[in-house]
Design a protein around this motif. Structure first.
Motif, PDB file in Angstrom:
ATOM      1  N   UNK A   1       0.830  -1.179   0.000  1.00  0.00           N
ATOM      2  CA  UNK A   1       0.000   0.000   0.000  1.00  0.00           C
ATOM      3  C   UNK A   1       0.879   1.249   0.000  1.00  0.00           C
ATOM      4  N   UNK A   2       1.986   1.184   0.691  1.00  0.00           N
ATOM      5  CA  UNK A   2       2.872   2.344   0.776  1.00  0.00           C
ATOM      6  C   UNK A   2       3.463   2.744  -0.561  1.00  0.00           C
ATOM      7  N   UNK A   3       3.855   1.748  -1.349  1.00  0.00           N
ATOM      8  CA  UNK A   3       4.445   2.058  -2.651  1.00  0.00           C
ATOM      9  C   UNK A   3       3.438   2.735  -3.577  1.00  0.00           C
ATOM     10  N   UNK A   4       2.200   2.266  -3.565  1.00  0.00           N
ATOM     11  CA  UNK A   4       1.211   2.863  -4.465  1.00  0.00           C
ATOM     12  C   UNK A   4       0.861   4.285  -4.017  1.00  0.00           C
ATOM     13  N   UNK A   5       0.806   4.525  -2.711  1.00  0.00           N
ATOM     14  CA  UNK A   5       0.533   5.888  -2.241  1.00  0.00           C
ATOM     15  C   UNK A   5       1.706   6.817  -2.561  1.00  0.00           C
ATOM     16  N   UNK A   6       2.924   6.310  -2.409  1.00  0.00           N
ATOM     17  CA  UNK A   6       4.095   7.119  -2.750  1.00  0.00           C
ATOM     18  C   UNK A   6       4.116   7.411  -4.251  1.00  0.00           C
ATOM     19  N   UNK A   7       3.746   6.422  -5.067  1.00  0.00           N
ATOM     20  CA  UNK A   7       3.690   6.622  -6.512  1.00  0.00           C
ATOM     21  C   UNK A   7       2.685   7.676  -6.919  1.00  0.00           C
ATOM     22  N   UNK A   8       1.510   7.678  -6.275  1.00  0.00           N
ATOM     23  CA  UNK A   8       0.524   8.709  -6.595  1.00  0.00           C
ATOM     24  C   UNK A   8       0.994  10.078  -6.116  1.00  0.00           C
ATOM     25  N   UNK A  21       6.247   3.935 -11.965  1.00  0.00           N
ATOM     26  CA  UNK A  21       7.261   2.944 -11.580  1.00  0.00           C
ATOM     27  C   UNK A  21       6.938   2.366 -10.196  1.00  0.00           C
ATOM     28  N   UNK A  22       6.582   3.225  -9.248  1.00  0.00           N
ATOM     29  CA  UNK A  22       6.235   2.754  -7.908  1.00  0.00           C
ATOM     30  C   UNK A  22       4.913   1.989  -7.903  1.00  0.00           C
ATOM     31  N   UNK A  23       4.000   2.356  -8.767  1.00  0.00           N
ATOM     32  CA  UNK A  23       2.745   1.613  -8.892  1.00  0.00           C
ATOM     33  C   UNK A  23       3.028   0.203  -9.386  1.00  0.00           C
ATOM     34  N   UNK A  28       3.528  -5.602  -8.351  1.00  0.00           N
ATOM     35  CA  UNK A  28       4.368  -6.795  -8.338  1.00  0.00           C
ATOM     36  C   UNK A  28       4.439  -7.401  -6.938  1.00  0.00           C
ATOM     37  N   UNK A  29       4.559  -6.555  -5.923  1.00  0.00           N
ATOM     38  CA  UNK A  29       4.578  -7.063  -4.547  1.00  0.00           C
ATOM     39  C   UNK A  29       3.240  -7.681  -4.170  1.00  0.00           C
ATOM     40  N   UNK A  30       2.169  -7.099  -4.650  1.00  0.00           N
ATOM     41  CA  UNK A  30       0.847  -7.642  -4.379  1.00  0.00           C
ATOM     42  C   UNK A  30       0.715  -9.045  -4.958  1.00  0.00           C
ATOM     43  N   UNK A  31       1.218  -9.231  -6.164  1.00  0.00           N
ATOM     44  CA  UNK A  31       1.170 -10.547  -6.792  1.00  0.00           C
ATOM     45  C   UNK A  31       2.125 -11.528  -6.125  1.00  0.00           C
ATOM     46  N   UNK A  38      -5.678  -5.932   0.893  1.00  0.00           N
ATOM     47  CA  UNK A  38      -5.523  -4.536   0.478  1.00  0.00           C
ATOM     48  C   UNK A  38      -5.415  -4.397  -1.040  1.00  0.00           C
ATOM     49  N   UNK A  39      -5.729  -5.465  -1.751  1.00  0.00           N
ATOM     50  CA  UNK A  39      -5.591  -5.443  -3.210  1.00  0.00           C
ATOM     51  C   UNK A  39      -6.521  -4.414  -3.856  1.00  0.00           C
ATOM     52  N   UNK A  40      -7.714  -4.246  -3.319  1.00  0.00           N
ATOM     53  CA  UNK A  40      -8.651  -3.281  -3.894  1.00  0.00           C
ATOM     54  C   UNK A  40      -8.111  -1.869  -3.846  1.00  0.00           C
ATOM     55  N   UNK A  41      -7.491  -1.502  -2.722  1.00  0.00           N
ATOM     56  CA  UNK A  41      -6.927  -0.156  -2.586  1.00  0.00           C
ATOM     57  C   UNK A  41      -5.728   0.038  -3.495  1.00  0.00           C
ATOM     58  N   UNK A  42      -4.847  -0.952  -3.542  1.00  0.00           N
ATOM     59  CA  UNK A  42      -3.649  -0.845  -4.381  1.00  0.00           C
ATOM     60  C   UNK A  42      -4.031  -0.721  -5.846  1.00  0.00           C
ATOM     61  N   UNK A  43      -4.969  -1.534  -6.282  1.00  0.00           N
ATOM     62  CA  UNK A  43      -5.367  -1.510  -7.686  1.00  0.00           C
ATOM     63  C   UNK A  43      -6.116  -0.220  -8.018  1.00  0.00           C
ATOM     64  N   UNK A  44      -6.964   0.253  -7.106  1.00  0.00           N
ATOM     65  CA  UNK A  44      -7.710   1.499  -7.364  1.00  0.00           C
ATOM     66  C   UNK A  44      -6.773   2.682  -7.505  1.00  0.00           C
ATOM     67  N   UNK A  45      -5.835   2.814  -6.579  1.00  0.00           N
ATOM     68  CA  UNK A  45      -4.896   3.937  -6.638  1.00  0.00           C
ATOM     69  C   UNK A  45      -3.973   3.807  -7.851  1.00  0.00           C
ATOM     70  N   UNK A  46      -3.520   2.602  -8.112  1.00  0.00           N
ATOM     71  CA  UNK A  46      -2.622   2.381  -9.236  1.00  0.00           C
ATOM     72  C   UNK A  46      -3.280   2.598 -10.575  1.00  0.00           C
ATOM     73  N   UNK A  47      -4.573   2.307 -10.668  1.00  0.00           N
ATOM     74  CA  UNK A  47      -5.287   2.489 -11.933  1.00  0.00           C
ATOM     75  C   UNK A  47      -5.402   3.952 -12.311  1.00  0.00           C
TER      76      UNK A  47
END
Length: 82
Positions: A1-8, A21-23, A28-31, A38-47
């Motif tokens: 979750x931290x990487x996707x928030x930092x990426x945004x 890149x951080x997304x 990759x870490x999620x997989x 927390x997959x829903x949050x990571x994917x929503x922010x990353x999308x």
């Protein structure tokens, strides 16, 4: 979750490719870890970032995946965000 928030956060200040890149690291870490709570949050922010880098059709696929992951973990709020 931290990487996707930092990426945004990075993308918000203008470095969209750096944020993407951080997304990708977060996805990759999620997989790799296999934790889906927390997959829903990571994917929503990353999308949101992926829509600026990838074709729109690919970003829509990410949203559908995020919706399914959020509903599977019982996170209705992130399902609605996706």
């Amino acid at each position: 979750v931290g990487f996707v928030h930092f990426g945004t956060y990075i993308a918000k200040f203008g470095d969209i490719n750096g944020g993407y890149h951080y997304v990708k690291i977060a996805r990759a870490l999620l997989d790799k870890v296999g934790s889906r709570e927390s997959a829903g949050e990571v994917i929503a922010m990353g999308s949101q970032i992926a829509a600026y880098v990838e074709p729109v059709q690919a970003a829509l696929g990410h949203h559908l995946e995020g919706y399914a992951a959020a509903m599977a973990s019982g996170d209705a709020i992130q399902a609605a965000v996706n």
